[in-house]
Design a protein around this motif. Structure first.
Motif, PDB file in Angstrom:
ATOM      1  N   ASN A 179       0.828  -1.194   0.000  1.00 31.70           N
ATOM      2  CA  ASN A 179       0.000   0.000   0.000  1.00 31.70           C
ATOM      3  C   ASN A 179       0.867   1.249   0.000  1.00 31.70           C
ATOM      4  O   ASN A 179       2.091   1.199   0.118  1.00 31.70           O
ATOM      5  CB  ASN A 179      -0.971  -0.014   1.189  1.00 31.70           C
ATOM      6  N   SER A 180       0.195   2.416  -0.130  1.00 36.33           N
ATOM      7  CA  SER A 180       0.945   3.666  -0.289  1.00 36.33           C
ATOM      8  C   SER A 180       1.801   3.970   0.930  1.00 36.33           C
ATOM      9  O   SER A 180       2.928   4.457   0.803  1.00 36.33           O
ATOM     10  CB  SER A 180      -0.027   4.818  -0.558  1.00 36.33           C
ATOM     11  N   TYR A 181       1.271   3.684   2.147  1.00 31.02           N
ATOM     12  CA  TYR A 181       2.069   3.980   3.342  1.00 31.02           C
ATOM     13  C   TYR A 181       3.326   3.122   3.370  1.00 31.02           C
ATOM     14  O   TYR A 181       4.419   3.616   3.647  1.00 31.02           O
ATOM     15  CB  TYR A 181       1.255   3.740   4.613  1.00 31.02           C
ATOM     16  N   ARG A 182       3.165   1.825   3.108  1.00 29.03           N
ATOM     17  CA  ARG A 182       4.346   0.946   3.141  1.00 29.03           C
ATOM     18  C   ARG A 182       5.363   1.360   2.088  1.00 29.03           C
ATOM     19  O   ARG A 182       6.580   1.307   2.316  1.00 29.03           O
ATOM     20  CB  ARG A 182       3.919  -0.510   2.915  1.00 29.03           C
ATOM     21  N   ARG A 183       4.856   1.765   0.922  1.00 26.75           N
ATOM     22  CA  ARG A 183       5.781   2.216  -0.129  1.00 26.75           C
ATOM     23  C   ARG A 183       6.523   3.461   0.323  1.00 26.75           C
ATOM     24  O   ARG A 183       7.748   3.552   0.172  1.00 26.75           O
ATOM     25  CB  ARG A 183       4.988   2.500  -1.409  1.00 26.75           C
ATOM     26  N   LYS A 184       5.806   4.423   0.893  1.00 28.26           N
ATOM     27  CA  LYS A 184       6.457   5.639   1.384  1.00 28.26           C
ATOM     28  C   LYS A 184       7.435   5.322   2.501  1.00 28.26           C
ATOM     29  O   LYS A 184       8.542   5.867   2.550  1.00 28.26           O
ATOM     30  CB  LYS A 184       5.405   6.628   1.869  1.00 28.26           C
ATOM     31  N   ALA A 185       7.012   4.443   3.434  1.00 29.01           N
ATOM     32  CA  ALA A 185       7.902   4.080   4.548  1.00 29.01           C
ATOM     33  C   ALA A 185       9.166   3.409   4.029  1.00 29.01           C
ATOM     34  O   ALA A 185      10.277   3.709   4.496  1.00 29.01           O
ATOM     35  CB  ALA A 185       7.165   3.146   5.519  1.00 29.01           C
ATOM     36  N   ALA A 186       8.989   2.505   3.057  1.00 30.54           N
ATOM     37  CA  ALA A 186      10.159   1.818   2.500  1.00 30.54           C
ATOM     38  C   ALA A 186      11.101   2.803   1.819  1.00 30.54           C
ATOM     39  O   ALA A 186      12.331   2.727   1.990  1.00 30.54           O
ATOM     40  CB  ALA A 186       9.699   0.743   1.507  1.00 30.54           C
ATOM     41  N   ILE A 187      10.528   3.745   1.057  1.00 30.67           N
ATOM     42  CA  ILE A 187      11.358   4.734   0.357  1.00 30.67           C
ATOM     43  C   ILE A 187      12.086   5.632   1.345  1.00 30.67           C
ATOM     44  O   ILE A 187      13.298   5.867   1.225  1.00 30.67           O
ATOM     45  CB  ILE A 187      10.492   5.572  -0.605  1.00 30.67           C
ATOM     46  N   LEU A 188      11.355   6.132   2.359  1.00 31.60           N
ATOM     47  CA  LEU A 188      11.976   7.031   3.340  1.00 31.60           C
ATOM     48  C   LEU A 188      13.051   6.325   4.143  1.00 31.60           C
ATOM     49  O   LEU A 188      14.141   6.871   4.372  1.00 31.60           O
ATOM     50  CB  LEU A 188      10.904   7.593   4.274  1.00 31.60           C
ATOM     51  N   ILE A 189      12.754   5.097   4.597  1.00 26.85           N
ATOM     52  CA  ILE A 189      13.750   4.352   5.377  1.00 26.85           C
ATOM     53  C   ILE A 189      14.961   4.031   4.512  1.00 26.85           C
ATOM     54  O   ILE A 189      16.105   4.099   4.969  1.00 26.85           O
ATOM     55  CB  ILE A 189      13.126   3.071   5.960  1.00 26.85           C
ATOM     56  N   ALA A 190      14.711   3.692   3.234  1.00 26.69           N
ATOM     57  CA  ALA A 190      15.830   3.424   2.332  1.00 26.69           C
ATOM     58  C   ALA A 190      16.689   4.668   2.133  1.00 26.69           C
ATOM     59  O   ALA A 190      17.933   4.598   2.144  1.00 26.69           O
ATOM     60  CB  ALA A 190      15.309   2.921   0.983  1.00 26.69           C
ATOM     61  N   LEU A 191      16.034   5.824   1.950  1.00 26.33           N
ATOM     62  CA  LEU A 191      16.783   7.072   1.779  1.00 26.33           C
ATOM     63  C   LEU A 191      17.588   7.415   3.030  1.00 26.33           C
ATOM     64  O   LEU A 191      18.767   7.781   2.953  1.00 26.33           O
ATOM     65  CB  LEU A 191      15.824   8.209   1.445  1.00 26.33           C
ATOM     66  N   VAL A 192      16.922   7.296   4.198  1.00 24.69           N
ATOM     67  CA  VAL A 192      17.627   7.587   5.455  1.00 24.69           C
ATOM     68  C   VAL A 192      18.785   6.617   5.652  1.00 24.69           C
ATOM     69  O   VAL A 192      19.882   7.015   6.057  1.00 24.69           O
ATOM     70  CB  VAL A 192      16.641   7.523   6.645  1.00 24.69           C
ATOM     71  N   SER A 193      18.532   5.330   5.361  1.00 21.31           N
ATOM     72  CA  SER A 193      19.595   4.336   5.504  1.00 21.31           C
ATOM     73  C   SER A 193      20.755   4.637   4.573  1.00 21.31           C
ATOM     74  O   SER A 193      21.925   4.499   4.954  1.00 21.31           O
ATOM     75  CB  SER A 193      19.047   2.931   5.214  1.00 21.31           C
ATOM     76  N   ALA A 194      20.429   5.062   3.340  1.00 25.85           N
ATOM     77  CA  ALA A 194      21.491   5.391   2.386  1.00 25.85           C
ATOM     78  C   ALA A 194      22.302   6.586   2.861  1.00 25.85           C
ATOM     79  O   ALA A 194      23.540   6.589   2.801  1.00 25.85           O
ATOM     80  CB  ALA A 194      20.883   5.678   1.009  1.00 25.85           C
ATOM     81  N   VAL A 195      21.601   7.620   3.363  1.00 24.40           N
ATOM     82  CA  VAL A 195      22.307   8.805   3.870  1.00 24.40           C
ATOM     83  C   VAL A 195      23.176   8.433   5.062  1.00 24.40           C
ATOM     84  O   VAL A 195      24.344   8.822   5.152  1.00 24.40           O
ATOM     85  CB  VAL A 195      21.293   9.909   4.259  1.00 24.40           C
ATOM     86  N   LEU A 196      22.590   7.639   5.990  1.00 22.39           N
ATOM     87  CA  LEU A 196      23.361   7.217   7.154  1.00 22.39           C
ATOM     88  C   LEU A 196      24.531   6.341   6.737  1.00 22.39           C
ATOM     89  O   LEU A 196      25.619   6.418   7.340  1.00 22.39           O
ATOM     90  CB  LEU A 196      22.459   6.457   8.129  1.00 22.39           C
ATOM     91  N   ALA A 197      24.317   5.491   5.730  1.00 27.60           N
ATOM     92  CA  ALA A 197      25.402   4.643   5.253  1.00 27.60           C
ATOM     93  C   ALA A 197      26.546   5.485   4.700  1.00 27.60           C
ATOM     94  O   ALA A 197      27.727   5.210   4.958  1.00 27.60           O
ATOM     95  CB  ALA A 197      24.887   3.671   4.193  1.00 27.60           C
ATOM     96  N   ILE A 198      26.185   6.520   3.930  1.00 32.75           N
ATOM     97  CA  ILE A 198      27.219   7.409   3.371  1.00 32.75           C
ATOM     98  C   ILE A 198      27.964   8.138   4.482  1.00 32.75           C
ATOM     99  O   ILE A 198      29.198   8.197   4.496  1.00 32.75           O
ATOM    100  CB  ILE A 198      26.580   8.408   2.391  1.00 32.75           C
ATOM    101  N   ILE A 199      27.179   8.688   5.442  1.00 27.04           N
ATOM    102  CA  ILE A 199      27.805   9.428   6.542  1.00 27.04           C
ATOM    103  C   ILE A 199      28.662   8.497   7.396  1.00 27.04           C
ATOM    104  O   ILE A 199      29.816   8.809   7.719  1.00 27.04           O
ATOM    105  CB  ILE A 199      26.734  10.106   7.411  1.00 27.04           C
ATOM    106  N   ALA A 200      28.084   7.337   7.756  1.00 32.06           N
ATOM    107  CA  ALA A 200      28.808   6.407   8.622  1.00 32.06           C
ATOM    108  C   ALA A 200      30.048   5.852   7.938  1.00 32.06           C
ATOM    109  O   ALA A 200      31.110   5.739   8.549  1.00 32.06           O
ATOM    110  CB  ALA A 200      27.877   5.261   9.045  1.00 32.06           C
ATOM    111  N   SER A 201      29.900   5.507   6.654  1.00 35.55           N
ATOM    112  CA  SER A 201      31.064   4.953   5.942  1.00 35.55           C
ATOM    113  C   SER A 201      32.144   6.007   5.762  1.00 35.55           C
ATOM    114  O   SER A 201      33.343   5.712   5.882  1.00 35.55           O
ATOM    115  CB  SER A 201      30.632   4.391   4.586  1.00 35.55           C
ATOM    116  N   SER A 202      31.739   7.262   5.515  1.00 34.07           N
ATOM    117  CA  SER A 202      32.719   8.339   5.391  1.00 34.07           C
ATOM    118  C   SER A 202      33.443   8.564   6.709  1.00 34.07           C
ATOM    119  O   SER A 202      34.672   8.710   6.747  1.00 34.07           O
ATOM    120  CB  SER A 202      32.037   9.631   4.944  1.00 34.07           C
TER     121      SER A 202
END
Length: 418
Positions: free
Chosen positions: A2-25
């Motif tokens: 559903n739309s909420y799960r899709r939005k949650a997945a996208i937001l969590i993926a984006l946050v995880s990617a940003v955190l991954a970049i910051i943490a890895s850097s």
């Protein structure tokens, strides 16, 4: 999904990617700094160990230059390509270079003097891409720790490729682990967020169902007092919803319209039956009492946040486009759109329904009245939106296939509330 799960997945993926970049850097930087520091510490300890074999207290005496030359020669060719010894005043006493060291000297700037009491270093990249460490070590000999340095050592070391590769591997491993940890956190958080949302959604739906049931029960209770059936509320709400859809009402104003339609006459609870059910024409005093249902309806929903969106329809559904309505005498677009829509639906249903004081009118008669009152009683734009769907709505709610008003309303509520 559903739309909420899709939005949650996208937001969590984006946050995880940003955190991954910051943490890895960050991990990459820390790993590199640690590896560089370890290399420097090794160079510092080795230089101190080697110089400890000489009596550096003599560096400031008459034999200081000879002692410094032996120490520099011992240090060059091991860890360092360039070894330099300075006296306590920062004056060069001795220098020894390997063949590589002589070439390095041409690419490295002269230092600006040594005054620090703590070991220090510089990391330098040469034009040919090599990485060198320039180490500065204060020497104390037998002096106490708080004394001024007896001498200074400066060494230049080219970090070999294998060591650089090892440092790079350590750095990449740390960065990868940090990135994977951030992604793993995102993957772990997602089902928890979805579960909590599902639980919250279930509770919200239960609460919303109770709210709608309350609206429906209140509206139906009032409708049954002045009509043969409680279906009046279902019909006018469906007709208003259909007109709202023709006018492309967004979800939020549509919900307000539906809530107001279900409660439009809630103030009639305070109108006596002798007036509400009177078969004949009302006199002026009785009409005033009848019209009092509008402010009474406003009072009923006043202070109830969940019913606040119904206020416009309750307060203004008897206003007229030309300003001759009640209770405020509003005109034109000063009347809320939801009330203008509902006014058409309410009058059409009243004309097509039997009441204690009249028979039901035919579709043609009822539509003719609505059409003729456009621009006086009704908003012409609303009447125009109603025109192409009026006959179909009449057949749905008053024709042979009538009686499906409750079923139609349930679909509308599901669409706009859920």
């Amino acid at each position: 999904m559903n739309s909420y799960r899709r939005k949650a997945a996208i937001l969590i993926a984006l946050v995880s990617a940003v955190l991954a970049i910051i943490a890895s850097s960050a991990a990459s930087f820390v790993a590199r700094e640690n590896a560089e520091h370890a290399t420097v510490q090794l160079a510092v300890e080795e230089s101190r160990r080697m110089i400890g074999q000489f009596d550096i207290g003599d560096l400031n005496g008459p034999d200081g230059q000879a002692v410094a030359t032996r120490a520099a020669r011992a240090l060059a060719g091991g860890l360092f390509e360039v070894a330099e010894i300075y006296d306590r005043n920062g004056e060069l006493l001795a220098e020894w270079n390997t063949g590589e060291g002589e070439r390095l000297q041409a690419q490295i700037d002269e230092h600006e003097g040594l005054q620090s009491r703590q070991p220090d270093y510089q990391g330098l990249y040469l034009p040919d891409g090599r990485w060198v460490l320039r180490v500065f070590v204060p020497l104390y000999g037998d002096q106490p720790a708080d004394a001024a340095p007896t001498a200074y050592f400066e060494g230049v070391r080219v970090v070999p490729d294998w060591q650089r590769q090892n440092m790079l591997g350590t750095t990449l491993t740390a960065a990868l682990m940090a990135a994977l940890a951030a992604i793993a956190c995102g993957l772990a958080i997602y089902p928890i967020v979805v579960h909590l949302n599902n639980e919250n959604d279930r509770k919200s739906r239960d609460l919303l169902k109770s709210h709608i049931a309350l609206l429906e029960a209140m509206g139906k209770a009032v409708a049954k007092r002045d009509s043969d059936t409680g279906d009046h509320n279902y019909r006018v709400t469906n007709i208003a919803m259909a007109i709202g859809e023709k006018l492309d009402l967004a979800d939020k104003p549509m919900r307000a319209l539906l809530s107001g339609a279900l409660l439009h006459d809630v103030g009639k609870i305070g109108v006596p039956d002798r007036i509400l059910l009177k078969p004949g024409r009302l006199d002026d005093q009785e009409m005033a009492l009848m019209r009092s249902h509008v402010p009474q309806g406003e009072d009923i929903v006043d202070g109830i946040p969940s019913l606040d969106e119904a206020r416009d329809v309750i307060a203004c559904h008897h206003e007229k486009w030309d300003g001759t309505g009640y209770p405020r005498g509003l005109a034109g677009e000063d009347i809320p759109l939801s009330a203008r829509i509902f006014a058409v639906a309410d009058v059409f249903d009243a004309l097509c329904s039997p009441r204690p004081y009249k028979d039901a009118m035919s579709f043609e008669t009822a539509w003719g009245i609505i059409r003729d009152d456009a621009g006086s009683h009704f908003d012409p734009r609303v009447v125009e939106a109603f025109r192409p769907i009026a006959r179909k709505l009449h057949e749905q709610h008053f024709g042979r296939n009538g009686g499906r008003s409750r079923e139609i309303l349930e679909r509308g509520i599901a669409k706009y509330f859920f």
